[in-house]
Write a protein that holds these residues in place. Structure first.
Motif, PDB file in Angstrom:
ATOM      1  N   LEU A 139      23.831  -3.924 -71.103  1.00  0.00           N
ATOM      2  CA  LEU A 139      25.116  -3.599 -71.649  1.00  0.00           C
ATOM      3  C   LEU A 139      25.730  -2.560 -70.930  1.00  0.00           C
ATOM      4  CD1 LEU A 139      24.405  -4.451 -75.321  1.00  0.00           C
ATOM      5  CD2 LEU A 139      25.499  -5.863 -73.709  1.00  0.00           C
ATOM      6  N   ASP A 140      25.366  -1.955 -69.901  1.00  0.00           N
ATOM      7  CA  ASP A 140      26.074  -0.751 -69.321  1.00  0.00           C
ATOM      8  C   ASP A 140      27.431  -0.973 -68.864  1.00  0.00           C
ATOM      9  OD1 ASP A 140      26.649   1.638 -67.801  1.00  0.00           O
ATOM     10  OD2 ASP A 140      24.711   1.465 -66.690  1.00  0.00           O
ATOM     11  N   ALA A 141      28.302  -0.531 -69.249  1.00  0.00           N
ATOM     12  CA  ALA A 141      29.675  -0.891 -68.808  1.00  0.00           C
ATOM     13  C   ALA A 141      30.144   0.053 -67.895  1.00  0.00           C
ATOM     14  CB  ALA A 141      30.613  -1.145 -70.041  1.00  0.00           C
ATOM     15  N   THR A 142      29.395   1.138 -67.493  1.00  0.00           N
ATOM     16  CA  THR A 142      29.819   2.223 -66.465  1.00  0.00           C
ATOM     17  C   THR A 142      30.738   1.752 -65.384  1.00  0.00           C
ATOM     18  OG1 THR A 142      27.992   3.860 -66.971  1.00  0.00           O
ATOM     19  CG2 THR A 142      29.211   4.296 -65.118  1.00  0.00           C
ATOM     20  N   PRO A 143      31.902   2.206 -65.180  1.00  0.00           N
ATOM     21  CA  PRO A 143      32.595   1.481 -63.921  1.00  0.00           C
ATOM     22  C   PRO A 143      31.907   1.851 -62.744  1.00  0.00           C
ATOM     23  CG  PRO A 143      34.029   2.458 -65.337  1.00  0.00           C
ATOM     24  CD  PRO A 143      32.686   2.876 -65.962  1.00  0.00           C
ATOM     25  N   GLY A 144      31.939   0.971 -61.503  1.00  0.00           N
ATOM     26  CA  GLY A 144      31.544   1.111 -60.196  1.00  0.00           C
ATOM     27  C   GLY A 144      29.961   1.029 -60.167  1.00  0.00           C
ATOM     28  N   ILE A 181      28.552 -10.853 -87.440  1.00  0.00           N
ATOM     29  CA  ILE A 181      29.789 -10.259 -88.258  1.00  0.00           C
ATOM     30  C   ILE A 181      31.283 -10.668 -87.102  1.00  0.00           C
ATOM     31  CG2 ILE A 181      31.134  -8.296 -89.168  1.00  0.00           C
ATOM     32  CD1 ILE A 181      28.420  -6.958 -89.590  1.00  0.00           C
ATOM     33  N   ASN A 182      32.245 -11.105 -88.033  1.00  0.00           N
ATOM     34  CA  ASN A 182      33.489 -11.219 -87.196  1.00  0.00           C
ATOM     35  C   ASN A 182      33.426 -12.457 -86.049  1.00  0.00           C
ATOM     36  OD1 ASN A 182      35.247  -9.044 -88.554  1.00  0.00           O
ATOM     37  ND2 ASN A 182      33.696  -7.799 -87.036  1.00  0.00           N
ATOM     38  N   ARG A 183      32.387 -13.239 -86.685  1.00  0.00           N
ATOM     39  CA  ARG A 183      32.642 -14.692 -85.830  1.00  0.00           C
ATOM     40  C   ARG A 183      33.624 -15.828 -86.044  1.00  0.00           C
ATOM     41  NH1 ARG A 183      30.294 -18.633 -89.219  1.00  0.00           N
ATOM     42  NH2 ARG A 183      29.211 -17.916 -90.881  1.00  0.00           N
ATOM     43  N   PRO A 184      33.993 -16.453 -85.393  1.00  0.00           N
ATOM     44  CA  PRO A 184      35.013 -17.467 -85.689  1.00  0.00           C
ATOM     45  C   PRO A 184      34.750 -18.424 -86.941  1.00  0.00           C
ATOM     46  CG  PRO A 184      34.541 -17.491 -83.246  1.00  0.00           C
ATOM     47  CD  PRO A 184      33.259 -16.735 -84.027  1.00  0.00           C
ATOM     48  N   PRO A 185      35.705 -18.528 -87.777  1.00  0.00           N
ATOM     49  CA  PRO A 185      35.394 -19.402 -89.086  1.00  0.00           C
ATOM     50  C   PRO A 185      35.171 -20.740 -88.619  1.00  0.00           C
ATOM     51  CG  PRO A 185      37.596 -18.252 -89.251  1.00  0.00           C
ATOM     52  CD  PRO A 185      37.263 -18.053 -88.017  1.00  0.00           C
ATOM     53  N   GLY A 186      33.990 -21.524 -89.064  1.00  0.00           N
ATOM     54  CA  GLY A 186      33.867 -22.799 -88.769  1.00  0.00           C
ATOM     55  C   GLY A 186      32.630 -22.736 -87.451  1.00  0.00           C
ATOM     56  N   ILE A 187      32.358 -21.760 -87.011  1.00  0.00           N
ATOM     57  CA  ILE A 187      31.305 -21.676 -85.922  1.00  0.00           C
ATOM     58  C   ILE A 187      30.373 -20.756 -86.066  1.00  0.00           C
ATOM     59  CG2 ILE A 187      31.110 -21.040 -83.388  1.00  0.00           C
ATOM     60  CD1 ILE A 187      33.767 -21.674 -82.767  1.00  0.00           C
ATOM     61  N   THR A 188      29.130 -21.462 -86.571  1.00  0.00           N
ATOM     62  CA  THR A 188      27.906 -20.759 -87.133  1.00  0.00           C
ATOM     63  C   THR A 188      27.238 -20.174 -85.963  1.00  0.00           C
ATOM     64  OG1 THR A 188      27.009 -22.661 -87.417  1.00  0.00           O
ATOM     65  CG2 THR A 188      27.911 -21.907 -89.337  1.00  0.00           C
ATOM     66  N   TYR A 189      26.857 -20.963 -84.950  1.00  0.00           N
ATOM     67  CA  TYR A 189      25.802 -20.850 -84.036  1.00  0.00           C
ATOM     68  C   TYR A 189      26.646 -20.998 -82.649  1.00  0.00           C
ATOM     69  CZ  TYR A 189      22.234 -20.589 -87.209  1.00  0.00           C
ATOM     70  OH  TYR A 189      21.322 -20.558 -88.585  1.00  0.00           O
ATOM     71  N   GLY A 190      26.959 -19.819 -81.883  1.00  0.00           N
ATOM     72  CA  GLY A 190      27.798 -20.198 -80.663  1.00  0.00           C
ATOM     73  C   GLY A 190      27.521 -19.036 -79.442  1.00  0.00           C
ATOM     74  N   ALA A 191      28.392 -19.197 -78.477  1.00  0.00           N
ATOM     75  CA  ALA A 191      28.592 -18.106 -77.620  1.00  0.00           C
ATOM     76  C   ALA A 191      29.934 -17.743 -77.416  1.00  0.00           C
ATOM     77  CB  ALA A 191      28.132 -18.764 -76.144  1.00  0.00           C
ATOM     78  N   VAL A 192      30.104 -16.485 -77.092  1.00  0.00           N
ATOM     79  CA  VAL A 192      31.390 -15.909 -76.763  1.00  0.00           C
ATOM     80  C   VAL A 192      31.615 -15.277 -75.392  1.00  0.00           C
ATOM     81  CG1 VAL A 192      30.615 -13.849 -77.954  1.00  0.00           C
ATOM     82  CG2 VAL A 192      33.244 -14.220 -77.781  1.00  0.00           C
ATOM     83  N   LEU A 193      32.777 -15.717 -74.730  1.00  0.00           N
ATOM     84  CA  LEU A 193      33.082 -14.950 -73.574  1.00  0.00           C
ATOM     85  C   LEU A 193      34.228 -13.876 -73.931  1.00  0.00           C
ATOM     86  CD1 LEU A 193      33.545 -14.776 -70.447  1.00  0.00           C
ATOM     87  CD2 LEU A 193      35.010 -16.405 -70.586  1.00  0.00           C
ATOM     88  N   HIS A 194      33.537 -12.469 -73.467  1.00  0.00           N
ATOM     89  CA  HIS A 194      34.585 -11.534 -73.752  1.00  0.00           C
ATOM     90  C   HIS A 194      34.978 -10.749 -72.456  1.00  0.00           C
ATOM     91  CE1 HIS A 194      35.719  -7.740 -75.831  1.00  0.00           C
ATOM     92  NE2 HIS A 194      35.461  -7.375 -74.697  1.00  0.00           N
ATOM     93  N   LEU A 195      36.373 -10.792 -72.420  1.00  0.00           N
ATOM     94  CA  LEU A 195      37.048 -10.223 -71.231  1.00  0.00           C
ATOM     95  C   LEU A 195      37.780  -8.919 -71.485  1.00  0.00           C
ATOM     96  CD1 LEU A 195      38.418 -13.577 -69.729  1.00  0.00           C
ATOM     97  CD2 LEU A 195      36.230 -12.490 -69.082  1.00  0.00           C
ATOM     98  N   GLY A 196      37.231  -7.845 -71.124  1.00  0.00           N
ATOM     99  CA  GLY A 196      37.992  -6.519 -71.450  1.00  0.00           C
ATOM    100  C   GLY A 196      37.366  -5.492 -70.386  1.00  0.00           C
ATOM    101  N   ARG A 197      37.790  -4.416 -70.497  1.00  0.00           N
ATOM    102  CA  ARG A 197      37.316  -3.232 -69.649  1.00  0.00           C
ATOM    103  C   ARG A 197      37.172  -1.784 -70.677  1.00  0.00           C
ATOM    104  NH1 ARG A 197      41.926  -0.039 -68.242  1.00  0.00           N
ATOM    105  NH2 ARG A 197      44.033  -1.198 -68.699  1.00  0.00           N
TER     106      ARG A 197
END
Length: 329
Positions: A139-144, A181-197
């Motif tokens: 999970l290392d998010a160090t730039p570069g 926590i904070n998963r989408p309503p109606g989706i109990t088991y899933g995958a999430v694509l997170h795009l951020g920096r």
């Protein structure tokens, strides 16, 4: 051929060695041999080859014509140095006279075949990734830093996440279970694509169910997460279901599926003429059929209930029992 040394004779006088003329003749022949292999001067004409495979004898060779066969990849005008072992194995070093690129290969006398050319890396052309540090964790998010297979769920099984809000600054693909926590309503088991920096207050998450058709999206704006919006195509995977045992007339329910649903109900028998069935959505009554007389059954309107909206059914202008209650969900 090998060089021919001067015979010095038996010490200390050496009278039985080469005379001066013989000695210098040998020296001249040795210089000529060195000249012929390209060690001491320009390449002789006999050292220009039209096929790199022909540069098999020891010394330097020229393939500067630009059209030689079996050239190293990306090298067109090479000078080639060849070394030969006593057992017949050959190695070649090719250096491009124009760019300075280099490559090596060998000839295996056991199978009488040349190996493929190996072009040498030029550190100046490798880019910043070659000198960058690897990520320190998945999970290392160090730039570069340079990603490894499996970092942020890329190229390997997705990493599990317990709180989808905690993914700020950690781009990648993650999986979550029904206790997240904070998963989408109606989706109990899933995958999430997170795009951020890292350090940003804006991001986007797209979640998919691994047990059904559901999908949802939400945005991080100014450091605040917006509500999940179900993005599953309308009615995909939804079916009409008999909800009669779980519904009652006059009771308000909430569409908590995260998707639009449709509702339809049947009332009867009516106790009088003009009894009607009403479907109420967020306080707005949608009137269905009117009874033409006592004993008639009437349907509500069949309508779409938006996600999060309240809905209920009832009889008006008289009395009638709730007989059937169906939902497309």
């Amino acid at each position: 051929m090998t060089l021919d040394p001067v015979r010095l004779g038996t010490p200390p006088s050496g009278t039985d060695g080469d005379d001066a003329r013989t000695a210098f003749t040998r020296i001249n022949a040795n210089f000529a041999e060195l000249d012929n292999t390209g060690f001491t001067g320009h390449f002789p004409a006999t050292r220009e080859v039209s096929d790199c495979n022909h540069a098999s004898g020891p010394g330097w060779w020229s393939a500067l014509g630009g059209t030689a066969a079996n050239l190293p990849p990306g090298i067109t005008y090479p000078c080639i140095y060849t070394a030969v072992s006593a057992s017949g194995f050959v190695t070649q070093l090719a250096i491009e006279a124009v760019s300075g690129k280099s490559a090596t290969r060998a000839y295996n006398v056991n199978n009488a075949q040349w190996t493929a050319w190996i072009v040498h890396a030029n550190a100046a052309n490798l880019g910043t990734a070659a000198a960058a540090s690897l990520t320190a964790s998945a999970l290392d998010a160090t730039p570069g830093r340079v990603l490894k297979v499996g970092d942020h769920g890329i190229g390997a099984d997705a990493l599990s996440v317990a709180d989808l809000n905690a993914l700020v600054g950690k781009g990648g693909v993650y999986r979550f279970n029904n206790d997240a926590i904070n998963r989408p309503p109606g989706i109990t088991y899933g995958a999430v694509l997170h795009l951020g920096r890292a350090g940003a207050s804006e991001a986007i998450q797209v979640a998919y169910s691994v047990t059904g058709y559901e999908a949802a999206v939400r945005y991080l704006v100014g450091g605040v997460w917006r509500v999940w919006v179900n993005s599953t195509p309308a009615w995909l995977g939804q079916t009409w279901q008999n909800m009669t045992g779980a519904r009652a007339a006059g009771v308000a329910y909430t569409n908590d599926t995260g998707r639009p649903i449709q509702v339809s109900a049947l009332f009867g028998p009516a106790n009088a003429a003009n009894v009607t069935a009403v479907l109420t959505i967020n306080g707005l009554g949608l009137y269905g059929q009117y009874a033409g007389g006592a004993g008639v059954y009437v349907n509500t309107a069949t309508a779409v209930v938006p996600p999060g909206a309240s809905y209920s059914v009832s009889a008006a202008n008289g009395a009638a029992n709730l007989v059937h209650f169906f939902e497309l969900r």
